[in-house]
Write a protein that holds these residues in place. Structure first.
Motif, PDB file in Angstrom:
ATOM      1  N   PRO A 187       0.844  -1.196   0.000  1.00  0.00           N
ATOM      2  CA  PRO A 187       0.000   0.000   0.000  1.00  0.00           C
ATOM      3  C   PRO A 187       0.886   1.255   0.000  1.00  0.00           C
ATOM      4  O   PRO A 187       1.651   1.473   0.934  1.00  0.00           O
ATOM      5  CB  PRO A 187      -0.809  -0.120   1.291  1.00  0.00           C
ATOM      6  N   CYS A 188       0.811   2.033  -1.056  1.00  0.00           N
ATOM      7  CA  CYS A 188       1.702   3.182  -1.226  1.00  0.00           C
ATOM      8  C   CYS A 188       0.910   4.469  -1.403  1.00  0.00           C
ATOM      9  O   CYS A 188      -0.125   4.485  -2.063  1.00  0.00           O
ATOM     10  CB  CYS A 188       2.593   2.991  -2.452  1.00  0.00           C
ATOM     11  N   GLU A 189       1.442   5.540  -0.843  1.00  0.00           N
ATOM     12  CA  GLU A 189       0.886   6.867  -1.061  1.00  0.00           C
ATOM     13  C   GLU A 189       1.529   7.538  -2.270  1.00  0.00           C
ATOM     14  O   GLU A 189       0.932   8.386  -2.912  1.00  0.00           O
ATOM     15  CB  GLU A 189       1.091   7.756   0.178  1.00  0.00           C
ATOM     16  N   PHE A 190       2.776   7.137  -2.573  1.00  0.00           N
ATOM     17  CA  PHE A 190       3.506   7.735  -3.693  1.00  0.00           C
ATOM     18  C   PHE A 190       4.595   6.765  -4.124  1.00  0.00           C
ATOM     19  O   PHE A 190       5.278   6.172  -3.282  1.00  0.00           O
ATOM     20  CB  PHE A 190       4.146   9.062  -3.256  1.00  0.00           C
ATOM     21  N   VAL A 191       4.749   6.592  -5.427  1.00  0.00           N
ATOM     22  CA  VAL A 191       5.842   5.787  -5.990  1.00  0.00           C
ATOM     23  C   VAL A 191       6.331   6.489  -7.246  1.00  0.00           C
ATOM     24  O   VAL A 191       5.543   6.866  -8.106  1.00  0.00           O
ATOM     25  CB  VAL A 191       5.397   4.353  -6.355  1.00  0.00           C
ATOM     26  N   GLY A 207      14.396   4.962  -7.217  1.00  0.00           N
ATOM     27  CA  GLY A 207      13.003   5.224  -6.906  1.00  0.00           C
ATOM     28  C   GLY A 207      12.764   5.803  -5.536  1.00  0.00           C
ATOM     29  O   GLY A 207      13.624   5.745  -4.650  1.00  0.00           O
ATOM     30  N   ILE A 208      11.568   6.353  -5.401  1.00  0.00           N
ATOM     31  CA  ILE A 208      11.055   6.860  -4.133  1.00  0.00           C
ATOM     32  C   ILE A 208       9.764   6.106  -3.867  1.00  0.00           C
ATOM     33  O   ILE A 208       8.902   6.014  -4.748  1.00  0.00           O
ATOM     34  CB  ILE A 208      10.765   8.369  -4.203  1.00  0.00           C
ATOM     35  N   VAL A 209       9.643   5.572  -2.651  1.00  0.00           N
ATOM     36  CA  VAL A 209       8.427   4.872  -2.251  1.00  0.00           C
ATOM     37  C   VAL A 209       7.988   5.420  -0.905  1.00  0.00           C
ATOM     38  O   VAL A 209       8.780   5.473   0.034  1.00  0.00           O
ATOM     39  CB  VAL A 209       8.642   3.345  -2.169  1.00  0.00           C
ATOM     40  N   VAL A 210       6.717   5.813  -0.827  1.00  0.00           N
ATOM     41  CA  VAL A 210       6.136   6.331   0.414  1.00  0.00           C
ATOM     42  C   VAL A 210       5.008   5.392   0.819  1.00  0.00           C
ATOM     43  O   VAL A 210       4.089   5.150   0.032  1.00  0.00           O
ATOM     44  CB  VAL A 210       5.576   7.756   0.208  1.00  0.00           C
ATOM     45  N   SER A 211       5.090   4.854   2.042  1.00  0.00           N
ATOM     46  CA  SER A 211       4.068   3.922   2.510  1.00  0.00           C
ATOM     47  C   SER A 211       3.917   3.988   4.020  1.00  0.00           C
ATOM     48  O   SER A 211       4.912   4.055   4.751  1.00  0.00           O
ATOM     49  CB  SER A 211       4.436   2.495   2.103  1.00  0.00           C
ATOM     50  N   TRP A 216       7.589  12.041   4.478  1.00  0.00           N
ATOM     51  CA  TRP A 216       7.458  12.493   3.091  1.00  0.00           C
ATOM     52  C   TRP A 216       6.960  13.931   3.025  1.00  0.00           C
ATOM     53  O   TRP A 216       7.427  14.714   2.205  1.00  0.00           O
ATOM     54  CB  TRP A 216       6.537  11.552   2.332  1.00  0.00           C
ATOM     55  N   GLU A 217       6.012  14.285   3.883  1.00  0.00           N
ATOM     56  CA  GLU A 217       5.498  15.654   3.903  1.00  0.00           C
ATOM     57  C   GLU A 217       6.617  16.652   4.166  1.00  0.00           C
ATOM     58  O   GLU A 217       6.624  17.744   3.617  1.00  0.00           O
ATOM     59  CB  GLU A 217       4.387  15.804   4.944  1.00  0.00           C
ATOM     60  N   THR A 218       7.578  16.272   4.990  1.00  0.00           N
ATOM     61  CA  THR A 218       8.713  17.132   5.304  1.00  0.00           C
ATOM     62  C   THR A 218       9.717  17.176   4.155  1.00  0.00           C
ATOM     63  O   THR A 218      10.212  18.237   3.785  1.00  0.00           O
ATOM     64  CB  THR A 218       9.430  16.620   6.573  1.00  0.00           C
ATOM     65  N   VAL A 219       9.999  16.021   3.576  1.00  0.00           N
ATOM     66  CA  VAL A 219      11.086  15.873   2.601  1.00  0.00           C
ATOM     67  C   VAL A 219      10.691  16.284   1.187  1.00  0.00           C
ATOM     68  O   VAL A 219      11.520  16.805   0.440  1.00  0.00           O
ATOM     69  CB  VAL A 219      11.586  14.410   2.610  1.00  0.00           C
ATOM     70  N   ARG A 220       9.455  16.090   0.808  1.00  0.00           N
ATOM     71  CA  ARG A 220       9.097  16.288  -0.602  1.00  0.00           C
ATOM     72  C   ARG A 220       9.287  17.724  -1.075  1.00  0.00           C
ATOM     73  O   ARG A 220       9.648  17.952  -2.218  1.00  0.00           O
ATOM     74  CB  ARG A 220       7.712  15.787  -0.906  1.00  0.00           C
ATOM     75  N   GLY A 221       9.100  18.689  -0.209  1.00  0.00           N
ATOM     76  CA  GLY A 221       9.362  20.075  -0.587  1.00  0.00           C
ATOM     77  C   GLY A 221      10.830  20.313  -0.863  1.00  0.00           C
ATOM     78  O   GLY A 221      11.200  21.027  -1.802  1.00  0.00           O
ATOM     79  N   GLU A 222      11.683  19.655  -0.071  1.00  0.00           N
ATOM     80  CA  GLU A 222      13.126  19.768  -0.268  1.00  0.00           C
ATOM     81  C   GLU A 222      13.545  19.151  -1.608  1.00  0.00           C
ATOM     82  O   GLU A 222      14.497  19.603  -2.232  1.00  0.00           O
ATOM     83  CB  GLU A 222      13.870  19.074   0.877  1.00  0.00           C
ATOM     84  N   LEU A 223      12.827  18.112  -2.030  1.00  0.00           N
ATOM     85  CA  LEU A 223      13.130  17.431  -3.287  1.00  0.00           C
ATOM     86  C   LEU A 223      12.451  18.093  -4.486  1.00  0.00           C
ATOM     87  O   LEU A 223      12.699  17.723  -5.626  1.00  0.00           O
ATOM     88  CB  LEU A 223      12.694  15.969  -3.216  1.00  0.00           C
ATOM     89  N   GLY A 224      11.571  19.056  -4.202  1.00  0.00           N
ATOM     90  CA  GLY A 224      10.865  19.727  -5.281  1.00  0.00           C
ATOM     91  C   GLY A 224       9.764  18.907  -5.912  1.00  0.00           C
ATOM     92  O   GLY A 224       9.451  19.060  -7.085  1.00  0.00           O
ATOM     93  N   LEU A 225       9.173  18.005  -5.126  1.00  0.00           N
ATOM     94  CA  LEU A 225       8.098  17.137  -5.661  1.00  0.00           C
ATOM     95  C   LEU A 225       6.752  17.483  -5.047  1.00  0.00           C
ATOM     96  O   LEU A 225       6.590  17.937  -4.015  1.00  0.00           O
ATOM     97  CB  LEU A 225       8.421  15.676  -5.389  1.00  0.00           C
TER      98      LEU A 225
END
Length: 85
Positions: free
Chosen positions: A16-20, A32-36, A76-85
């Protein structure tokens, strides 16, 4: 040779993934990036093992390498802004 979209589909089917997001241009080496939420309370090595398990025997055979970044939804909520996603 595998398409990154097929790798993504297999991961999403098995976990079950929120983002892949999976990238790779040679058909055998991927990143890859996987968020679960399934990663909650697990060490990074266990998170990666959970992703590899979705790919079964493809890992080490058709898929030679999969470099992963794994995150819980909260991280992911913290990191994704840093990654620009």
């Amino acid at each position: 040779m595998f398409d990154p979209n097929e790798v993504k589909r297999l991961i999403e089917q098995g976990l079950p993934c929120e983002f892949v997001a999976i990238e790779g241009d040679d058909g055998t080496h991927f990143t890859g990036i996987v968020v679960s939420a399934a990663f909650e309370g697990k060490l990074p090595v266990r998170q990666h093992q959970a992703v590899y398990a979705t790919l079964g025997t493809l890992m080490g055979n058709e898929i030679h390498a999969l470099q992963l970044q794994t995150y819980t939804p909260a991280k992911w909520e913290t990191v994704r802004g840093e990654l620009g996603l």
